[in-house]
Design a protein around this motif. Structure first.
Motif, PDB file in Angstrom:
ATOM      1  N   GLN A 103      62.543  -9.992 -66.204  1.00 36.19           N
ATOM      2  CA  GLN A 103      63.293  -9.873 -64.953  1.00 36.19           C
ATOM      3  C   GLN A 103      64.786 -10.044 -65.189  1.00 36.19           C
ATOM      4  O   GLN A 103      65.604  -9.372 -64.551  1.00 36.19           O
ATOM      5  N   ALA A 104      65.162 -10.925 -66.118  1.00 42.22           N
ATOM      6  CA  ALA A 104      66.576 -11.113 -66.433  1.00 42.22           C
ATOM      7  C   ALA A 104      67.144  -9.892 -67.146  1.00 42.22           C
ATOM      8  O   ALA A 104      68.282  -9.483 -66.893  1.00 42.22           O
ATOM      9  N   ARG A 105      66.350  -9.282 -68.015  1.00 47.02           N
ATOM     10  CA  ARG A 105      66.813  -8.142 -68.817  1.00 47.02           C
ATOM     11  C   ARG A 105      66.838  -6.858 -68.003  1.00 47.02           C
ATOM     12  O   ARG A 105      67.722  -6.020 -68.181  1.00 47.02           O
ATOM     13  N   PHE A 106      65.865  -6.697 -67.092  1.00 47.06           N
ATOM     14  CA  PHE A 106      65.756  -5.452 -66.324  1.00 47.06           C
ATOM     15  C   PHE A 106      65.650  -5.765 -64.836  1.00 47.06           C
ATOM     16  O   PHE A 106      64.582  -5.596 -64.228  1.00 47.06           O
ATOM     17  N   PRO A 107      66.723  -6.236 -64.227  1.00 46.56           N
ATOM     18  CA  PRO A 107      66.657  -6.661 -62.820  1.00 46.56           C
ATOM     19  C   PRO A 107      66.365  -5.514 -61.847  1.00 46.56           C
ATOM     20  O   PRO A 107      65.889  -5.758 -60.747  1.00 46.56           O
ATOM     21  N   GLN A 108      66.631  -4.262 -62.262  1.00 44.28           N
ATOM     22  CA  GLN A 108      66.388  -3.137 -61.351  1.00 44.28           C
ATOM     23  C   GLN A 108      64.930  -2.697 -61.345  1.00 44.28           C
ATOM     24  O   GLN A 108      64.502  -1.956 -60.461  1.00 44.28           O
ATOM     25  N   ALA A 109      64.162  -3.142 -62.322  1.00 46.50           N
ATOM     26  CA  ALA A 109      62.776  -2.687 -62.452  1.00 46.50           C
ATOM     27  C   ALA A 109      61.811  -3.610 -61.723  1.00 46.50           C
ATOM     28  O   ALA A 109      62.119  -4.777 -61.442  1.00 46.50           O
ATOM     29  N   GLN A 110      60.616  -3.081 -61.410  1.00 45.41           N
ATOM     30  CA  GLN A 110      59.530  -3.909 -60.905  1.00 45.41           C
ATOM     31  C   GLN A 110      58.766  -4.432 -62.112  1.00 45.41           C
ATOM     32  O   GLN A 110      58.247  -3.647 -62.911  1.00 45.41           O
ATOM     33  N   VAL A 111      58.729  -5.723 -62.280  1.00 46.89           N
ATOM     34  CA  VAL A 111      58.098  -6.339 -63.446  1.00 46.89           C
ATOM     35  C   VAL A 111      56.783  -6.975 -63.023  1.00 46.89           C
ATOM     36  O   VAL A 111      56.742  -7.787 -62.098  1.00 46.89           O
ATOM     37  N   LEU A 112      55.705  -6.601 -63.695  1.00 45.41           N
ATOM     38  CA  LEU A 112      54.390  -7.182 -63.421  1.00 45.41           C
ATOM     39  C   LEU A 112      53.844  -7.771 -64.713  1.00 45.41           C
ATOM     40  O   LEU A 112      53.470  -7.044 -65.629  1.00 45.41           O
ATOM     41  N   VAL A 113      53.832  -9.085 -64.784  1.00 47.05           N
ATOM     42  CA  VAL A 113      53.268  -9.806 -65.921  1.00 47.05           C
ATOM     43  C   VAL A 113      52.119 -10.644 -65.393  1.00 47.05           C
ATOM     44  O   VAL A 113      52.281 -11.376 -64.417  1.00 47.05           O
ATOM     45  N   PHE A 114      50.963 -10.545 -66.011  1.00 44.37           N
ATOM     46  CA  PHE A 114      49.793 -11.209 -65.442  1.00 44.37           C
ATOM     47  C   PHE A 114      48.833 -11.658 -66.524  1.00 44.37           C
ATOM     48  O   PHE A 114      48.897 -11.227 -67.682  1.00 44.37           O
TER      49      PHE A 114
END
Length: 321
Positions: free
Chosen positions: A33-44
């Protein structure tokens, strides 16, 4: 062209089964999230996948098609998207795009990213083998999540600045100096209320822009600024209260067993005692474990190194004390 500029919507998916030691889902989520703030990040995790009804999550060693079909199910049932392209720097990307095309009944393109090849090629496997050795291959905001941050606290004339510098030298890393003292000197000893928040913000900015190795030693923290704001003005900005909650992996409190020395910037012995008591009470109230160090600089340094977790493992960066 950056990937984010080539997409109307960019989704980054990250999962691992079993989890990779040192690369927990929470950590991956934070640095992605810090590296790619424009993207939707899904880590699960596997448990979350099962809760969503798309489990069981394939194991890392399972064949490529197991992962391809799993991601297709994830897109359909969790993300509610129909991807038009996948971006990879791997040969598996073609087969991945084909499986997604079959699931969504539309063409999914594979955009092949260029990467180095040969013995010196960069890979996730290489970086994970020693994140500290290969820290130059990752963005600073990513590596920051793998740095063990040490905060040195103590009242006036308790030797914390001397200890901070000595500890950084012993660990072969950086020490972040106390900005509040610099600000005090700039103001010729006349700080105003508005200085308090700026001092804490600048202190943290120095931490985030540092280039440490494995450890970062911080001479004070926003918690100290909070103390001075309350002591000097009887109040603190809400934003400063929030910054004072900054997390450190190891917190060290220097004892006031050194003779008090007046250098022209300090108050007096009674103020030092008051500050020490405040630190102990505040850290206890916040349930923050701390290491209380006493004695000479060498004794304090050895106490920290003996209790440091994780222990230094690179003898080339651990200096003799």
């Amino acid at each position: 062209m950056p990937i984010i500029d080539a997409c109307e919507k960019l989704v980054i998916v990250s999962y691992s089964s079993p989890e990779l030691p040192g690369f927990s889902p929470d950590k991956r989520r934070c640095y992605l999230q810090a590296r790619f703030p424009q993207a939707q990040v899904l880590v699960f995790s596997s448990e979350e996948a099962s809760f969503w009804g798309i489990g069981p999550m394939p194991q890392n060693e399972h064949d490529d098609d197991s992962h391809r079909h799993f991601v297709a199910l994830l897109c359909l049932q969790k993300l509610n998207i129909m991807p038009e392209a996948v971006f990879t720097a791997e040969d598996y990307g073609d087969g991945f795009a084909q499986v997604l095309s079959m699931h969504f009944h539309q063409q999914v393109s594979h955009v092949r990213l260029q990467r180095e090849s040969g013995p010196g090629a960069v890979s996730g496997t290489l970086i994970r083998s020693d994140i500290h050795k290969y820290r130059y291959l990752v963005a600073p905001e990513v590596y920051a999540h793998f740095v063990h941050r040490i905060c040195i606290l103590g009242g006036e004339s308790t030797g914390k600045s001397t200890l901070s510098a000595a500890l950084a030298t012993a660990l072969g890393t950086e020490s972040i100096s106390e900005y509040g003292r610099e600000r005090w000197e700039q103001r010729k000893g006349h700080l105003i209320f508005d200085d308090m928040l700026e001092i804490a913000q600048t202190q943290l900015l120095r931490e985030t822009t540092a280039r440490p190795y494995r450890y970062l030693v911080c001479d004070t923290s926003p918690l100290t600024t909070l103390f001075y704001s309350l002591a000097m003005f009887g109040k603190a900005e809400p934003s400063l209260e929030e910054l004072a909650c900054q997390h450190y992996d190891t917190v060290v409190l220097c004892a006031d067993d050194f003779p008090f020395q007046q250098d022209g910037t300090r108050q007096d012995e009674s103020f030092r005692q008051r500050q020490q008591k405040w630190y102990i009470d505040e850290l206890t109230a916040r349930n923050i474990p701390f290491l209380y160090v006493t004695g000479s600089v060498e004794q304090r340094l050895n106490t920290i190194l003996e209790n440091l977790i994780p222990l230094p493992t690179d003898s080339g960066h651990l200096k003799s004390v």
